[in-house]
Design an enzyme around this catalytic site. Sequence first.
Site, PDB file in Angstrom:
ATOM      1  N   ASP A  88     -15.996  10.954  10.155  1.00 24.70           N
ATOM      2  CA  ASP A  88     -14.923  10.064   9.710  1.00 24.70           C
ATOM      3  C   ASP A  88     -13.616  10.833   9.857  1.00 24.70           C
ATOM      4  O   ASP A  88     -13.595  12.063   9.793  1.00 24.70           O
ATOM      5  CB  ASP A  88     -15.124   9.639   8.247  1.00 24.70           C
ATOM      6  CG  ASP A  88     -14.318   8.393   7.891  1.00 24.70           C
ATOM      7  OD1 ASP A  88     -14.912   7.297   7.838  1.00 24.70           O
ATOM      8  OD2 ASP A  88     -13.090   8.511   7.689  1.00 24.70           O
TER       9      ASP A  88
ATOM     10  N   ARG B 234       0.821  -1.213   0.000  1.00 27.99           N
ATOM     11  CA  ARG B 234       0.000   0.000   0.000  1.00 27.99           C
ATOM     12  C   ARG B 234       0.861   1.271   0.000  1.00 27.99           C
ATOM     13  O   ARG B 234       0.565   2.233  -0.698  1.00 27.99           O
ATOM     14  CB  ARG B 234      -0.905   0.023   1.234  1.00 27.99           C
ATOM     15  CG  ARG B 234      -1.893  -1.146   1.325  1.00 27.99           C
ATOM     16  CD  ARG B 234      -3.164  -0.839   0.561  1.00 27.99           C
ATOM     17  NE  ARG B 234      -4.165  -1.884   0.698  1.00 27.99           N
ATOM     18  CZ  ARG B 234      -5.101  -1.910   1.635  1.00 27.99           C
ATOM     19  NH1 ARG B 234      -5.158  -0.948   2.546  1.00 27.99           N
ATOM     20  NH2 ARG B 234      -5.981  -2.875   1.664  1.00 27.99           N
TER      21      ARG B 234
END
Length: 299
Positions: free
Chosen positions: A158, A49
């Site tokens: 979030d 990633r």
Amino acid sequence: MTAPGLAATSPAGRDYPLTDADFAAIARLARDAFGLALADGKRTLVYSRLARRLRALGLEDFSAYVALLNGPDWVQERTAFLSALTTNTTHFFREAHHFDLLRTRLLPPLIDRARTGGRVRIWSAGCSTGQEPYSIAMTLRELCPEIGRHDLRILATDIDPRVIATARAANFPVDEVMPLPAELRDRHFRPAGAGGGYRIDPDTAALVTFGVLNLIEPLPFGGPFDIIFCRNVVIYFDAETRDQVWAAFGTVLAAEGALILGHSERLTGPAAAGFQSIGVTAYARHPGSEPSPKQGTMP
Ligand SMILES: C[S@@+](CC[C@H](N)C(=O)[O-])C[C@H]1O[C@@H](n2cnc3c(N)ncnc32)[C@H](O)[C@@H]1O
């Protein structure tokens, strides 16, 4: 030491070695800043990633990336770092049994309270691009079309400002909306126009207020919330961080409030004693288990 097998090739054909020291520094930062648990078993995932970030930033190696993370550019990079290590996967009415529970058991008494002038608050913590809070809003309006006239609000937060921007735009691609039952689509979506896709109906969207919030930092508001959704978020956290998040929820959840988790999550640790199961990964406070009051501004 470079871990065996952990080498990605940049467009220029170069590998990025990930040393033990680099991995330890990345894991420490992920834990301190976001509560993410990057055990050694996550090394390959972390590597693949973050190698994309190295390429995008044109960096030489992971040591240069660690230096960037520990320097002033961290502020710009932190969101991309977090996004690379977590997933924002979500969809409308995900884990449908929770929406059945809302419709049949949790929402009717709250709607009665709102209709008689009471205050109702629901929190979607770790809401990603908004499908979860909008699904709650649709469920509410299906039960009570005039709910927007009452004191009922959904707070949706979030850590990632990019997903919050998408959620606020309230515009979803056709393939996400088409699987919904036609009557729900008709009542809660409008064609978005030239750009394609569908926009959430303004009266449904108006029930939801979005904000950026890191769950591992002290909560900037008090409660009480009648229902907290925190689904598929704490899977990334270590046990200690999870316990802290449950404890923080305990300070803002109403005396008879409900806590809804994701399918692979369970309420564990000291906070679990104050709750009873009311369904699949759904919990309610034990009667008599009072919230510890918290100071702050009500959302
Ligand atoms: C897989 S999505 C879950 C979305 C939705 N709750 C659902 O179940 O469909 C997980 C979300 O948690 C957010 N997240 C991860 N760490 C967080 C933190 N420390 N504070 C707040 N949100 C966080 C991620 O940005 C991501 O959008």
